[in-house]
Scaffold this motif. Structure first.
Motif, PDB file in Angstrom:
ATOM      1  N   CYS A  10      50.043  19.332 -47.668  1.00  0.00           N
ATOM      2  CA  CYS A  10      48.569  19.321 -47.712  1.00  0.00           C
ATOM      3  C   CYS A  10      48.045  19.542 -46.299  1.00  0.00           C
ATOM      4  O   CYS A  10      48.374  18.788 -45.379  1.00  0.00           O
ATOM      5  CB  CYS A  10      48.085  17.978 -48.270  1.00  0.00           C
ATOM      6  SG  CYS A  10      46.315  17.719 -48.069  1.00  0.00           S
ATOM      7  N   ILE A  11      47.227  20.572 -46.113  1.00  0.00           N
ATOM      8  CA  ILE A  11      46.747  20.908 -44.770  1.00  0.00           C
ATOM      9  C   ILE A  11      45.908  19.769 -44.177  1.00  0.00           C
ATOM     10  O   ILE A  11      45.986  19.489 -42.980  1.00  0.00           O
ATOM     11  CB  ILE A  11      45.972  22.257 -44.762  1.00  0.00           C
ATOM     12  CG1 ILE A  11      45.507  22.614 -43.352  1.00  0.00           C
ATOM     13  CG2 ILE A  11      44.798  22.257 -45.723  1.00  0.00           C
ATOM     14  CD1 ILE A  11      46.576  22.789 -42.341  1.00  0.00           C
ATOM     15  N   PHE A  12      45.131  19.084 -45.006  1.00  0.00           N
ATOM     16  CA  PHE A  12      44.303  18.008 -44.451  1.00  0.00           C
ATOM     17  C   PHE A  12      45.150  16.788 -44.081  1.00  0.00           C
ATOM     18  O   PHE A  12      44.852  16.104 -43.093  1.00  0.00           O
ATOM     19  CB  PHE A  12      43.157  17.643 -45.402  1.00  0.00           C
ATOM     20  CG  PHE A  12      42.051  18.692 -45.451  1.00  0.00           C
ATOM     21  CD1 PHE A  12      42.077  19.804 -44.619  1.00  0.00           C
ATOM     22  CD2 PHE A  12      40.978  18.547 -46.316  1.00  0.00           C
ATOM     23  CE1 PHE A  12      41.060  20.763 -44.656  1.00  0.00           C
ATOM     24  CE2 PHE A  12      39.951  19.490 -46.356  1.00  0.00           C
ATOM     25  CZ  PHE A  12      39.999  20.611 -45.528  1.00  0.00           C
ATOM     26  N   SER A  14      48.116  17.119 -42.919  1.00  0.00           N
ATOM     27  CA  SER A  14      48.710  17.579 -41.656  1.00  0.00           C
ATOM     28  C   SER A  14      47.743  17.334 -40.500  1.00  0.00           C
ATOM     29  O   SER A  14      48.162  16.947 -39.403  1.00  0.00           O
ATOM     30  CB  SER A  14      49.047  19.072 -41.718  1.00  0.00           C
ATOM     31  OG  SER A  14      50.007  19.309 -42.706  1.00  0.00           O
ATOM     32  N   ILE A  15      46.460  17.567 -40.740  1.00  0.00           N
ATOM     33  CA  ILE A  15      45.459  17.306 -39.694  1.00  0.00           C
ATOM     34  C   ILE A  15      45.405  15.810 -39.390  1.00  0.00           C
ATOM     35  O   ILE A  15      45.405  15.402 -38.226  1.00  0.00           O
ATOM     36  CB  ILE A  15      44.079  17.865 -40.120  1.00  0.00           C
ATOM     37  CG1 ILE A  15      44.109  19.406 -40.093  1.00  0.00           C
ATOM     38  CG2 ILE A  15      42.972  17.319 -39.231  1.00  0.00           C
ATOM     39  CD1 ILE A  15      42.871  20.078 -40.661  1.00  0.00           C
ATOM     40  N   VAL A  16      45.403  14.989 -40.440  1.00  0.00           N
ATOM     41  CA  VAL A  16      45.368  13.526 -40.244  1.00  0.00           C
ATOM     42  C   VAL A  16      46.559  13.074 -39.412  1.00  0.00           C
ATOM     43  O   VAL A  16      46.426  12.247 -38.508  1.00  0.00           O
ATOM     44  CB  VAL A  16      45.361  12.790 -41.614  1.00  0.00           C
ATOM     45  CG1 VAL A  16      45.607  11.295 -41.435  1.00  0.00           C
ATOM     46  CG2 VAL A  16      44.050  13.038 -42.350  1.00  0.00           C
ATOM     47  N   ASP A  17      47.710  13.631 -39.702  1.00  0.00           N
ATOM     48  CA  ASP A  17      48.946  13.220 -39.017  1.00  0.00           C
ATOM     49  C   ASP A  17      49.140  13.880 -37.652  1.00  0.00           C
ATOM     50  O   ASP A  17      50.130  13.611 -36.978  1.00  0.00           O
ATOM     51  CB  ASP A  17      50.161  13.552 -39.889  1.00  0.00           C
ATOM     52  CG  ASP A  17      50.305  12.585 -41.045  1.00  0.00           C
ATOM     53  OD1 ASP A  17      49.587  11.571 -41.050  1.00  0.00           O
ATOM     54  OD2 ASP A  17      51.134  12.845 -41.930  1.00  0.00           O
ATOM     55  N   GLY A  18      48.237  14.799 -37.308  1.00  0.00           N
ATOM     56  CA  GLY A  18      48.350  15.476 -36.014  1.00  0.00           C
ATOM     57  C   GLY A  18      49.353  16.611 -36.025  1.00  0.00           C
ATOM     58  O   GLY A  18      49.724  17.141 -34.979  1.00  0.00           O
ATOM     59  N   ARG A  19      49.821  17.010 -37.233  1.00  0.00           N
ATOM     60  CA  ARG A  19      50.757  18.142 -37.329  1.00  0.00           C
ATOM     61  C   ARG A  19      50.022  19.478 -37.350  1.00  0.00           C
ATOM     62  O   ARG A  19      50.625  20.528 -37.187  1.00  0.00           O
ATOM     63  CB  ARG A  19      51.640  18.005 -38.589  1.00  0.00           C
ATOM     64  CG  ARG A  19      52.670  16.896 -38.494  1.00  0.00           C
ATOM     65  CD  ARG A  19      53.474  16.742 -39.777  1.00  0.00           C
ATOM     66  NE  ARG A  19      52.700  16.080 -40.820  1.00  0.00           N
ATOM     67  CZ  ARG A  19      52.486  16.588 -42.025  1.00  0.00           C
ATOM     68  NH1 ARG A  19      52.963  17.759 -42.353  1.00  0.00           N
ATOM     69  NH2 ARG A  19      51.762  15.922 -42.908  1.00  0.00           N
ATOM     70  N   ALA A  20      48.719  19.444 -37.595  1.00  0.00           N
ATOM     71  CA  ALA A  20      47.890  20.661 -37.539  1.00  0.00           C
ATOM     72  C   ALA A  20      46.648  20.334 -36.719  1.00  0.00           C
ATOM     73  O   ALA A  20      46.187  19.183 -36.711  1.00  0.00           O
ATOM     74  CB  ALA A  20      47.513  21.100 -38.959  1.00  0.00           C
ATOM     75  N   PRO A  21      46.111  21.338 -36.015  1.00  0.00           N
ATOM     76  CA  PRO A  21      44.957  21.079 -35.143  1.00  0.00           C
ATOM     77  C   PRO A  21      43.651  21.010 -35.915  1.00  0.00           C
ATOM     78  O   PRO A  21      43.528  21.550 -37.024  1.00  0.00           O
ATOM     79  CB  PRO A  21      44.954  22.304 -34.221  1.00  0.00           C
ATOM     80  CG  PRO A  21      45.567  23.391 -35.045  1.00  0.00           C
ATOM     81  CD  PRO A  21      46.559  22.739 -35.964  1.00  0.00           C
ATOM     82  N   ALA A  22      42.678  20.333 -35.322  1.00  0.00           N
ATOM     83  CA  ALA A  22      41.320  20.324 -35.870  1.00  0.00           C
ATOM     84  C   ALA A  22      40.365  19.951 -34.743  1.00  0.00           C
ATOM     85  O   ALA A  22      40.781  19.360 -33.736  1.00  0.00           O
ATOM     86  CB  ALA A  22      41.210  19.318 -37.011  1.00  0.00           C
TER      87      ALA A  22
END
Ligand code: 5GP
Ligand code: ZN
Length: 145
Positions: A10-12, A14-22
């Protein structure tokens, strides 16, 4: 993976976990506020619960309350920063309703009179512009605590 997020693809999450940028505006133990990557209008931001839930019917009620409370603060911050004519609060449940990311999120979209309406932007936002907007919203969001 953190205890508060669940879905590995789940992309969101990933954002929560810091694995994807936001471009983050605000976060606390329950929620995260960040800029939409494909803004439908300048200042378009999303509020999500950190704990994964697919849609409105799958989210912890206390998380929903935190999202709703944050929506008032974010809307006030958007008014302060962007001076829109209005703010659309949107939330889609299920592909048939137009949902494309299956981690509950609330859209807050500043609107100007006479503009064509849409939830989804066509063009990816410029990273530097989104970062600057997030910083301005973050400062205004804090003022409205
Ligand atoms: P939905 O159609 O599910 O209500 O909206 C999903 C929203 O998430 C869209 O407005 C889309 O632009 C946004 N979005 C999709 N992927 C990403 C991403 O990786 N980062 C951010 N910040 N927004 C995203
Ligand atoms: Zn998720």
């Amino acid at each position: 993976m953190s205890e508060t997020s669940a879905a590995s693809n789940c992309i969101f999450c990933s954002i929560v976990d810091g694995r994807a940028p936001a471009h983050t505006v605000y976060e606390d133990e329950r929620i995260l506020v960040f800029m939409d990557l494909f803004p439908a209008h300048e200042g378009h931001a999303l509020i999500i619960p950190k704990r994964h839930g697919e849609n409105l019917f799958d989210v912890d009620p206390d998380d929903l309350e935190a999202v709703m409370r944050a929506s008032v603060r974010l809307g006030e911050a958007q008014k302060h920063v962007f001076s829109p004519d209005g703010i659309a609060v949107m939330q889609l449940n299920g592909a048939a309703a137009g949902q494309t990311v299956f981690h509950y999120h609330m859209h807050l979209i500043p609107r100007l009179k006479g503009e064509p309406f849409g939830v989804h932007g066509k063009k990816q936002g410029d990273s530097r512009v989104l970062a600057a907007q997030a910083a301005r919203l973050a400062a205004a969001f804090t003022l409205r605590a």
